[in-house]
Design an enzyme around this catalytic site. Structure first.
Site, mmCIF file in Angstrom:
data_model
loop_
_atom_site.group_PDB
_atom_site.id
_atom_site.type_symbol
_atom_site.label_atom_id
_atom_site.label_comp_id
_atom_site.label_asym_id
_atom_site.label_seq_id
_atom_site.Cartn_x
_atom_site.Cartn_y
_atom_site.Cartn_z
ATOM 1 N N ARG A 65 34.574 4.087 56.576
ATOM 2 C CA ARG A 65 35.238 3.033 55.442
ATOM 3 C C ARG A 65 36.751 3.234 55.771
ATOM 4 O O ARG A 65 37.343 4.138 55.396
ATOM 5 C CB ARG A 65 34.929 3.089 54.046
ATOM 6 C CG ARG A 65 35.300 2.047 53.278
ATOM 7 C CD ARG A 65 34.663 2.038 51.961
ATOM 8 N NE ARG A 65 34.859 3.139 51.122
ATOM 9 C CZ ARG A 65 34.221 3.220 49.931
ATOM 10 N NH1 ARG A 65 33.340 2.509 49.475
ATOM 11 N NH2 ARG A 65 34.678 4.520 49.310
ATOM 12 N N LYS A 94 39.692 0.760 54.332
ATOM 13 C CA LYS A 94 40.163 -0.494 53.709
ATOM 14 C C LYS A 94 41.574 -0.749 53.854
ATOM 15 O O LYS A 94 41.784 -1.963 53.852
ATOM 16 C CB LYS A 94 40.020 -0.107 52.278
ATOM 17 C CG LYS A 94 38.292 -0.342 51.599
ATOM 18 C CD LYS A 94 37.714 -1.455 52.024
ATOM 19 C CE LYS A 94 36.192 -1.554 51.315
ATOM 20 N NZ LYS A 94 35.823 -2.700 51.757
ATOM 21 N N THR A 107 33.555 6.012 39.192
ATOM 22 C CA THR A 107 34.090 6.804 40.341
ATOM 23 C C THR A 107 35.601 6.182 40.498
ATOM 24 O O THR A 107 35.946 5.297 39.907
ATOM 25 C CB THR A 107 33.578 6.177 41.663
ATOM 26 O OG1 THR A 107 34.093 6.443 42.767
ATOM 27 C CG2 THR A 107 33.334 4.454 41.707
ATOM 28 N N LYS A 155 12.229 12.691 21.209
ATOM 29 C CA LYS A 155 11.040 12.756 20.031
ATOM 30 C C LYS A 155 11.555 11.609 19.022
ATOM 31 O O LYS A 155 12.856 11.485 18.791
ATOM 32 C CB LYS A 155 11.104 14.012 19.455
ATOM 33 C CG LYS A 155 10.103 14.338 18.375
ATOM 34 C CD LYS A 155 11.034 14.712 17.025
ATOM 35 C CE LYS A 155 11.299 13.530 16.308
ATOM 36 N NZ LYS A 155 12.069 13.618 14.786
ATOM 37 N N CYS A 162 13.345 15.622 11.549
ATOM 38 C CA CYS A 162 14.571 16.260 12.322
ATOM 39 C C CYS A 162 14.080 17.720 12.573
ATOM 40 O O CYS A 162 14.427 18.519 13.501
ATOM 41 C CB CYS A 162 15.861 16.412 11.607
ATOM 42 S SG CYS A 162 16.449 14.892 11.340
#
Length: 530
Positions: free
Chosen positions: A47, A49, A142, A366, A444
């Site tokens: 790549r 660019k 990213t 849960k 809880c």
């Protein structure tokens, strides 16, 4: 010119996307590329660019020479002309690039064509157009490129992979993947139909590394170990299987209770302010040690010494701490028990829960019907605050099994009858007393006890591997935590000194303290229903 790689022979496991701009100061690009191949990279996409055509061509030719030496296919990002000029093995196309059909007509027969996809519709179009593979992303945030589409998240990839069922089209995930989240990505993206990624695409974790050989080797090792394990064990995280009996499950749970009292594991709990003291007392009563800590700065250190992590969403004032705690628990292979308290009550809670579950992999989730229904986007049940309303699920066993497959973990559905599943086995538990519904935080407390039992289950593993996020029998840990509270509640309610909720709570703590393996075996009402 070396022979081109054929489509059917490609191993997409560790797919490197190059980025010369990410190289550390003084690090040579070609040296990095060769070291990455030595470390286990199986596909390379060039790549460029910002390079002009002449520079791109030069880089592609030099890269191809090295890739051919290691018999690794080389793909060109976007530029059909460059791919044709160097006789590359194929191209990778974005959503705004040349259509697959036109690229296919220009490229030599057998060329590999991949397409970037961010939605199910993108994938369906890529399949119809004849793409050989899809790159699904971005999975994580990213810094290597500006994102023009939403981050999908690990769990979103699994949903998208179902669109590839039966097609033969391969899939790699891309976007922010690195050694610290590679296993989470591989584990969490498997669809409910069992469709898994063929590989992960990595950019900065290799290109920005001072030691690309070691970086690639670490990623490759994780991928190989995970794929080996996944081929053998398609279910979530348990050693139990449908042929196990209720008696064998009771024996396993009672054994864990003995381990708790012997090892006294430290259990890190991020929980709501209403139940902090109560949950700590329950932890101590079972024989474990609680640490109730929420500060972000503590999370990395605590993950090293704790046996398990409980994240309870009752009061969401420490999201950053929750994110970091789960991240470090995953890195150190510690069980994470997630209790999405009141998740269906507000949009904010649903957003936070989704963010947490995309950031780290839970070992056990849960919740009551309303909470789990909200996580699953089910219309079958409704939530009112922290409670469920309505009749509940028509088929709770199927619901927990499907949610376990979707979330890649053990699911506990609490209620008058409790259901637990790892995506393969479904266990029905019929203990408990109605007084549990009349004290604050009984649900809880179940989450706390599950964390204690899962810490014990994880402690029994002598050799850690790169195959799973958590080693240990999480299904037995989940069942054990539920039974601890429900069996103790029956014993507490039967005491002559209990007259109602006010006297029941301290009696419940007493009975957790007095719980023995023999009492669990004698009292537990366990049924394997699937």
């Amino acid at each position: 010119m070396a022979e081109r790689i054929t489509v059917g022979s490609i191993d997409y496991s560790l797919y490197l996307v190059t980025g010369r701009d990410l190289l550390p100061v003084g690090k040579d690009y070609l040296e990095t590329l060769e070291q990455s191949l030595q470390g286990g990279v199986t596909v390379v996409q060039i790549r460029e660019k910002n390079a002009d055509t002449a520079e791109f061509l030069k880089i592609a030719l030099e890269s191809q020479t090295i890739c051919r030496r290691y018999k690794v296919p080389i793909l060109i990002n976007d530029r059909i002309d460059i791919a044709l000029a160097i006789h590359a093995d194929g191209v990778h196309l974005g959503q705004t690039d040349m259509p697959v059909s036109m690229a296919r007509s220009l490229l030599p027969k057998g060329s590999i064509i991949g397409v970037s996809c961010n939605t199910k519709e993108h994938i369906q179009t890529a399949v119809e157009d004849g793409a050989d593979y899809v790159g699904i992303g971005a999975v994580w945030g990213t810094l290597t490129k500006a994102l023009t589409s939403p981050i999908i998240g690990v769990r979103g990839v699994g949903e998208m992979l179902k669109s590839l069922d039966g097609t033969g089209v391969r899939a790699v995930a891309i976007g922010g993947i690195k050694s610290t989240n590679a296993l989470r990505t591989l584990h969490g993206t498997i669809s409910t139909t069992g469709h898994a990624l063929d590989g992960i695409a990595v950019v900065s974790d290799i290109m920005n590394s001072a030691d690309p050989l070691a970086s690639a080797r670490s990623l490759s090792s994780t991928i190989r170990a995970f794929k080996s394990y996944s081929a053998q064990v398609p279910s979530a995280s348990s050693v139990l299987s449908p042929e196990h009996t209720a008696e064998s499950i009771k024996t396993s749970v009672s054994s864990l209770l003995g381990i708790i009292k012997s090892l006294k594991p430290l259990v890190h709990q991020i929980t709501n302010t209403v139940v902090t003291n109560q949950s700590a007392n329950a932890t101590l009563a079972l024989g474990a040690s609680p640490i109730m800590a929420t500060a972000s700065a503590e999370m990395e250190d605590l993950s090293r010494v704790s046996g398990a992590l409980l994240v309870n969403m009752g009061t969401v004032t420490d999201k950053e701490g929750m994110l970091l705690a789960g991240h470090h628990a995953n890195l150190h292979r510690k069980p994470i028990i997630f209790d999405p308290v009141g998740v269906g009550a507000t949009t904010f809670r649903r957003t936070v829960a989704n963010e947490l579950l995309n950031a780290w992999q839970a070992s056990v989730i849960k919740g009551n019907a309303g909470e789990l229904g909200a996580l699953a986007n089910s219309e079958e049940v409704k939530a009112r605050g922290v409670d469920s309303v309505g009749k509940g699920f028509a088929d709770p066993a199927s619901f927990v099994k499907q949610l376990a497959l979707k979330e890649r973990c053990v699911i506990i559905l609490t209620g008058i009858t409790d259901y637990v599943s790892d995506g393969s086995t479904v266990i029905k538990l019929d203990n408990g007393h109605e007084l549990l519904a009349h004290i604050t935080g009984s649900g809880c407390m179940v989450g706390t006890c599950v964390a204690v039992f899962c810490a014990a289950a994880a402690s029994t593993v002598e050799v850690r591997t790169d195959k799973k996020l958590v080693d240990g029998d999480m299904l037995s840990g989940a069942i054990g935590g539920v039974l601890a509270v429900t069996v103790a509640s029956e014993l507490a309610a039967a005491r002559p000194d209990v007259f109602g909720p006010g006297t029941f709570l301290p009696a419940l703590i007493d009975e957790l303290y007095n719980l023995t393996p023999d009492k669990v075996i004698e009292q537990a009402k366990v049924e394997v229903i699937e």
